[in-house]
Design a protein around this motif. Structure first.
Motif, PDB file in Angstrom:
ATOM      1  N   PHE A   1     -59.351  18.279 102.934  1.00  0.00           N
ATOM      2  CA  PHE A   1     -58.109  18.594 103.643  1.00  0.00           C
ATOM      3  C   PHE A   1     -56.905  18.663 102.699  1.00  0.00           C
ATOM      4  N   SER A   2     -56.969  17.987 101.567  1.00  0.00           N
ATOM      5  CA  SER A   2     -55.901  18.159 100.574  1.00  0.00           C
ATOM      6  C   SER A   2     -55.885  19.615 100.114  1.00  0.00           C
ATOM      7  N   ASN A   3     -57.074  20.189  99.918  1.00  0.00           N
ATOM      8  CA  ASN A   3     -57.152  21.613  99.576  1.00  0.00           C
ATOM      9  C   ASN A   3     -56.554  22.467 100.686  1.00  0.00           C
ATOM     10  N   GLN A   4     -56.840  22.101 101.934  1.00  0.00           N
ATOM     11  CA  GLN A   4     -56.287  22.865 103.071  1.00  0.00           C
ATOM     12  C   GLN A   4     -54.760  22.861 103.035  1.00  0.00           C
ATOM     13  N   VAL A   5     -54.176  21.680 102.844  1.00  0.00           N
ATOM     14  CA  VAL A   5     -52.711  21.593 102.884  1.00  0.00           C
ATOM     15  C   VAL A   5     -52.103  22.376 101.713  1.00  0.00           C
TER      16      VAL A   5
END
Ligand code: NAI
Length: 434
Positions: free
Chosen positions: A364-368
């Motif tokens: 989810f860090s990649n998503q953000v």
């Protein structure tokens, strides 16, 4: 979609429980929390209306609230009919966020939920960012609401199967927005797909069946990232694992990791547990079902339920179906019982709670980061599928080190020059496969 439904969840009274678990998850999601610290004050996502379609779990709640902390407005649906955790959805609804998700919805409700996320609030402002897992939201917007595309700055796509769909569109000219492929960040597929499934596969089979794993013969179809984690999960629980593959490289990897590698037609006869992890279709078909042993457990951890030919099973033996509990059904195929988990849909989200928070923090860090990039720099991108640069991949990994007391050595300038990198990275070229 003309009338505004603020949210739809199973039971809003579960919100307090959901909130406590969200707080526990935050402590395990250092990547998302440090992104909040870094970007929260400047609100770079102000003006972004992010429609998300991704398993509505506790971990996803932390993702949603990170996007909001960065200034975005968010609407949410789940990308699977069984994957919602109702207490997570309730907590998000109670926080005033428009979420449309509950565990055990039907296909029609599934479409309804995604549709609600396209328009925001009383004034029905349309979405301007897409965050997707598997491509159902993307397909709805591009195929059924093409008039909305002009306002949208881009798509970030979570999973292997969704990326495949985007690449199809890129090839056939129907990709009308820039897209960032989250899956192929190293800190996504080499962690979530692998270590995530390593924890969540056996968890789901146990919660569903309580079967003794040790000593059982388990067959895993596919030895990609998900298959590697799934096979390790079963082996870790003491099962004897057989892998099936079509790719000689992955087959060789499986063999050298110590697994038997056989054809499905033969392996299935010996199986006590069958798990499909290919992202392909028709892995388990009628012939396989007929060859199975009594009380075999059959499940799928790939994105869609067509890995197992459930249509055939329901058509041919549907009349024998007995439900033990939600997401656990027994069919009788010519005298032997077959136990199907989560109706052939992703078992780890249908029968358990998906991956643990720590690994989802990485995904989810990649998503953000992708949402930030597309929101701020959309015009720099063509209507193609991109991956994030390696420097950001390394950053995501870095954010997860101190939580588990990892200490890095530091290159000297001399060493860095010797191997042809800079002291601060990136440390590998783009072809490196990890
Ligand atoms: P991958 O491409 O790394 O691996 C798939 C493997 O299946 C490949 O090695 C391929 O050669 C093999 N395969 C294809 N057809 C086959 C056949 N007929 N028989 C045997 N093997 C076959 O893909 P990845 O990342 O492992 O993803 C697999 C699926 O899992 C995708 O649908 C993906 O979206 C989903 N996924 C599910 C997660 C979950 O939590 N349940 C997490 C991440 C991905």
């Amino acid at each position: 979609v003309d009338t505004f439904v603020k949210h739809k969840v199973k039971d809003i009274s579960l919100a307090a429980w959901g909130r406590k678990e969200i707080e526990l998850a935050e402590a395990e999601m250092p990547g998302l929390m440090s992104i909040r610290k870094e970007f929260g004050p400047s609100k770079p996502l102000k003006g972004a209306r992010v429609a998300g379609c991704l398993h509505m779990t506790i971990q996803t709640a932390v993702l949603i609230e990170t996007l909001i902390e960065l200034g975005a407005e968010v609407t949410w649906s789940s990308c699977n009919i069984f994957s919602t955790q109702d207490h997570a959805a309730a907590a998000i609804a109670a926080a005033g966020i428009s979420v449309y998700a509950w565990k055990g919805m039907n296909e029609e409700e599934f479409d309804w939920c995604i549709e609600q996320t396209l328009f925001f609030g009383e004034d029905r402002k349309p979405l301007n960012m897409i965050l997707d897992d598997g491509g159902d939201l993307t397909n709805m917007v591009l195929d059924r609401f093409p008039e909305l595309v002009k306002d949208i700055r881009g798509i970030s796509e979570e999973t292997t199967t969704g990326v495949l769909r985007l690449k199809d569109r890129e090839r056939n000219g129907s990709l009308v927005l820039p897209a960032i492929n989250i899956n192929d960040s190293v800190t996504k597929s080499k962690f979530d797909n692998k270590y995530g499934c390593k924890e969540s596969l056996v968890d789901s089979i146990r919660r569903a069946t309580d079967v003794m794993m040790a000593g059982k013969v388990a067959v895993v179809a596919g030895y990609g990232d998900v298959g590697k984690g799934s096979a390790a999960s079963l082996r870790g629980a003491g099962a004897r694992v057989i892998v099936t593959e079509i790719d000689p490289i992955c087959a060789l990897q499986a063999a050298m990791d110590g697994y038997e590698v056989k054809k499905m037609a033969d392996a299935v006869k010996r199986a006590d547990i069958v798990v499909t992890a290919t992202g392909n279709k028709n892995i388990i078909t009628g012939e396989h079902f007929k060859a199975m042993r009594d009380k075999v457990i059959v499940c799928n951890i790939g994105h869609f339920d067509n890995e197992i030919d459930m249509a055939w099973l329901n058509k041919t033996y549907g009349s024998t179906k007995v439900t033990v509990k939600p997401q656990v059904d027994i069919y009788n195929v010519d005298g032997h019982d077959v136990i199907i988990l989560a109706e052939g849909r992703l078992v780890n989200l249908g029968c358990a709670t998906g991956h643990p928070s720590f690994v989802m923090s990485s995904s989810f860090s990649n998503q953000v980061i992708a949402q930030l990039e597309l929101w701020e720099n959309s015009s720099k991108y063509e209507n193609k599928v991109y991956t994030l640069p390696k420097s950001l991949d390394e950053k995501v990994a870095r954010l997860h080190l101190s939580k588990i007391d990892v200490e890095l050595d530091i290159l000297s300038a001399d060493q860095a020059a010797y191997i042809g990198v800079t002291v601060d990275g990136p440390y590998k070229n783009d072809e490196y496969r990890y």
